[in-house]
Scaffold this motif. Sequence first.
Motif, PDB file in Angstrom:
ATOM      1  N   GLU A 189       0.881  -1.188   0.056  1.00 28.42           N
ATOM      2  CA  GLU A 189       0.065  -0.062  -0.099  1.00 28.42           C
ATOM      3  C   GLU A 189       0.927   1.202  -0.128  1.00 28.42           C
ATOM      4  O   GLU A 189       1.947   1.314   0.487  1.00 28.42           O
ATOM      5  CB  GLU A 189      -0.840   0.063   1.200  1.00 28.42           C
ATOM      6  N   ARG A 246       0.280  -6.456  -4.958  1.00 25.29           N
ATOM      7  CA  ARG A 246      -0.236  -7.450  -4.088  1.00 25.29           C
ATOM      8  C   ARG A 246      -0.196  -8.768  -4.783  1.00 25.29           C
ATOM      9  O   ARG A 246      -0.766  -8.972  -5.946  1.00 25.29           O
ATOM     10  CB  ARG A 246      -1.569  -7.276  -3.707  1.00 25.29           C
ATOM     11  N   GLU A 256      -2.215 -10.893  -5.467  1.00 25.74           N
ATOM     12  CA  GLU A 256      -3.616 -11.463  -5.346  1.00 25.74           C
ATOM     13  C   GLU A 256      -3.707 -12.907  -5.699  1.00 25.74           C
ATOM     14  O   GLU A 256      -3.196 -13.371  -6.813  1.00 25.74           O
ATOM     15  CB  GLU A 256      -4.399 -10.578  -6.034  1.00 25.74           C
ATOM     16  N   MET A 304      -5.768  -6.457  -9.322  1.00 25.74           N
ATOM     17  CA  MET A 304      -4.796  -6.579 -10.024  1.00 25.74           C
ATOM     18  C   MET A 304      -3.526  -6.990  -9.136  1.00 25.74           C
ATOM     19  O   MET A 304      -3.807  -6.900  -8.091  1.00 25.74           O
ATOM     20  CB  MET A 304      -4.190  -5.274 -10.980  1.00 25.74           C
ATOM     21  N   GLU A 324      -3.767   7.702  -2.208  1.00 20.35           N
ATOM     22  CA  GLU A 324      -4.117   7.832  -0.545  1.00 20.35           C
ATOM     23  C   GLU A 324      -3.923   9.006  -0.183  1.00 20.35           C
ATOM     24  O   GLU A 324      -2.830   9.702  -0.411  1.00 20.35           O
ATOM     25  CB  GLU A 324      -3.438   6.520  -0.120  1.00 20.35           C
ATOM     26  N   GLU A 382     -16.351  -2.560  -3.893  1.00 22.06           N
ATOM     27  CA  GLU A 382     -15.501  -1.553  -3.372  1.00 22.06           C
ATOM     28  C   GLU A 382     -14.600  -0.814  -4.364  1.00 22.06           C
ATOM     29  O   GLU A 382     -13.933  -1.439  -5.193  1.00 22.06           O
ATOM     30  CB  GLU A 382     -14.337  -2.187  -2.150  1.00 22.06           C
ATOM     31  N   ILE A 383     -14.465   0.379  -4.397  1.00 16.08           N
ATOM     32  CA  ILE A 383     -13.633   1.129  -5.114  1.00 16.08           C
ATOM     33  C   ILE A 383     -12.756   2.202  -4.339  1.00 16.08           C
ATOM     34  O   ILE A 383     -11.625   2.544  -4.721  1.00 16.08           O
ATOM     35  CB  ILE A 383     -14.364   2.110  -6.269  1.00 16.08           C
ATOM     36  N   GLU A 386      -8.240   7.916   6.828  1.00 18.29           N
ATOM     37  CA  GLU A 386      -7.416   7.528   5.475  1.00 18.29           C
ATOM     38  C   GLU A 386      -8.650   7.354   4.628  1.00 18.29           C
ATOM     39  O   GLU A 386      -9.585   7.007   4.773  1.00 18.29           O
ATOM     40  CB  GLU A 386      -6.794   6.140   5.683  1.00 18.29           C
ATOM     41  N   GLY A 428      -8.430   3.188  -5.528  1.00 22.14           N
ATOM     42  CA  GLY A 428      -7.461   2.567  -6.503  1.00 22.14           C
ATOM     43  C   GLY A 428      -7.707   3.400  -8.080  1.00 22.14           C
ATOM     44  O   GLY A 428      -8.763   3.450  -8.310  1.00 22.14           O
TER      45      GLY A 428
HETATM   46  N1  GAP Z   1      -3.928   1.632   2.753  1.00 21.47           N
HETATM   47  C1  GAP Z   1      -5.350   1.140   2.809  1.00 21.47           C
HETATM   48  C2  GAP Z   1      -5.667   0.213   1.595  1.00 21.47           C
HETATM   49  O1  GAP Z   1      -4.606  -0.078   0.981  1.00 21.47           O
HETATM   50  P1  GAP Z   1      -7.367  -1.509   0.726  1.00 21.47           P
HETATM   51  O2  GAP Z   1      -8.837  -1.427   0.733  1.00 21.47           O
HETATM   52  O3  GAP Z   1      -6.675  -2.682   0.898  1.00 21.47           O
HETATM   53  O4  GAP Z   1      -6.969  -0.371   1.546  1.00 21.47           O
HETATM   54  C3  GAP Z   1      -7.687   0.398  -0.972  1.00 21.47           C
HETATM   55  O5  GAP Z   1      -7.111  -0.646  -0.760  1.00 21.47           O
HETATM   56  C4  GAP Z   1      -8.116   0.634  -2.375  1.00 21.47           C
HETATM   57  O6  GAP Z   1      -7.131   0.099  -3.338  1.00 21.47           O
HETATM   58  C5  GAP Z   1      -9.304  -0.414  -2.588  1.00 21.47           C
HETATM   59  O7  GAP Z   1     -10.611   0.432  -2.602  1.00 21.47           O
HETATM   60  C6  GAP Z   1      -9.258  -0.447  -4.180  1.00 21.47           C
HETATM   61  O8  GAP Z   1      -9.789   0.664  -4.989  1.00 21.47           O
HETATM   62  C7  GAP Z   1      -7.553  -0.362  -4.358  1.00 21.47           C
HETATM   63  N2  GAP Z   1      -6.931  -1.969  -4.501  1.00 21.47           N
HETATM   64  C8  GAP Z   1      -6.844  -2.675  -3.512  1.00 21.47           C
HETATM   65  N3  GAP Z   1      -6.503  -3.841  -4.040  1.00 21.47           N
HETATM   66  C9  GAP Z   1      -6.443  -3.885  -5.243  1.00 21.47           C
HETATM   67  C10 GAP Z   1      -6.082  -4.639  -6.395  1.00 21.47           C
HETATM   68  N4  GAP Z   1      -5.705  -5.842  -6.112  1.00 21.47           N
HETATM   69  N5  GAP Z   1      -6.259  -4.164  -7.860  1.00 21.47           N
HETATM   70  C11 GAP Z   1      -6.730  -2.799  -8.095  1.00 21.47           C
HETATM   71  N6  GAP Z   1      -6.744  -1.982  -7.043  1.00 21.47           N
HETATM   72  C12 GAP Z   1      -6.840  -2.487  -5.696  1.00 21.47           C
END
Ligand code: GAP
Length: 444
Positions: free
Chosen positions: A150, A182, A184, A194, A201, A266-267, A306, A310
């Motif tokens: 992050e 990540r 994923e 992704m 942020e 979630e966005i 916070e 994304g």
């Molecule tokens: N710092 C807090 C944090 O990272 P999160 O809910 O894990 O919180 C925040 O991620 C935002 O990052 C998500 O709402 C999304 O928009 C974006 N995000 C998280 N993981 C993602 C992924 N694998 N691919 C694309 N966007 C991602």
Amino acid sequence: MKKENNLMEKIVSLCKRRGFVFPGSEIYGGIAGIYDYGPAGVELINNIKQAWREQIFRQHDNIFEVDSSILMQKKVWDASGHTSSGFTDPLQECKKCHRRYRADHLTEEGVIKCPNCGGELTEPKKFNLLVETHLGPVKDDSSLTYLRGETTQGIYVNYKNVKITMRADLPFGIGQIGKAFRNEITPGHFIYRMREFEQMEQQYFIKPKEAAQYFDSWKKERMQWYLHLGIKEENLRFRPHAKDELAHYARSAEDIEYRFPFGWHEIEGIHNRGDWDLSRHSKFSGEDLSETDKDTKKKFYPYIIETSAGADRLTLAFLADAYREEKDRVVLSLHPKLAPFKAAVFPLLRNKPELVEKAKEVYNMLKNPSTGSGQGFTVAFDDRGNIGKRYYSQDEIGTPFCVTIDFDTLEKDDVTVRDRDTMKQERVKIKDIFSILNKNIYGK
Ligand code: GAP
């Protein structure tokens, strides 16, 4: 369900056809969870980031921007809780083909066998999402670190630097835009989930007793941002997190969700991170990141509200919201501020040099105004095929205005301006196009 998948297929295909998004390493067969942005996509995602910057940094005098590194000391991730159980997903592996799946995703869809080969699945195991790398010539435990999971940890490690250099006092904020990574287990839904993605942020540092007030005001402000940029109200909602799904750092959290063709997802997350981050970084680094209350003289760690969005997920949400089919045309009704190209300029006929020359003149004038009236626009130029086809191809990219140069232009110095959404055409003097576009796109 079929209709929804169909819509996603159409969006993915438009993205490829019109140069928004391409599969990563495509000529080698692609790579799961990785995508590249093409010329139209770069413009769109940059405009989204710019609109975010405008809200966060231009509309607030006390929020500062940083651009921290992707690689940090491993200890940062120990302090943040990401190397322990805080940043893990439950994973099941197929005993036959060894593919791995998110256990919670399989449960959600009622799947009990391997979706690939029907093999038996292992019991769920915890799997850490951080992407590992090694720095330096020797590959051992001492050189191990991670691509950041992050962007926000790069903000916390710079908390003191920003506070001192900007002479900032609570409440104040720090924001940044940058890549995050990540591992994923089940990337999917195109650019929704992704393995390499971009986050926008913002961390707002406050006194603990102000947490509820700022949590609410940031929720409102971020929701307004989406509405202002044209996302339909009925496609947006808040979803509070239940206690058992809160991230390891969060005291409370609400997602802003968008109704994608594949469902509500979630966005953006709005999180009350309490004093988790600054207290942990103080402890692990030995640097005191606490503040002293001016009245009581007591030490405390600032709380953090916070907002974490994304950029890629937002790009998909804006594309999905803007996509519509109308008789024989496909239109991306993007907010003009976000549209990759603000205008397209066409000479009526490509084999008439005088029309082409005049069209190039208008095109260059819109790109690089010599009037001192501000920045130029991103403009497309097209002289292929008939005018109708050119209009339709700009509609698919979301270009709000098309400007056609014809024989009358040579006589009267005026052009036809055609509006993407209404398809209405208007005759306008060349000297007025710039200010008309400015007014319609930026409202000024
Ligand atoms: N710092 C807090 C944090 O990272 P999160 O809910 O894990 O919180 C925040 O991620 C935002 O990052 C998500 O709402 C999304 O928009 C974006 N995000 C998280 N993981 C993602 C992924 N694998 N691919 C694309 N966007 C991602």
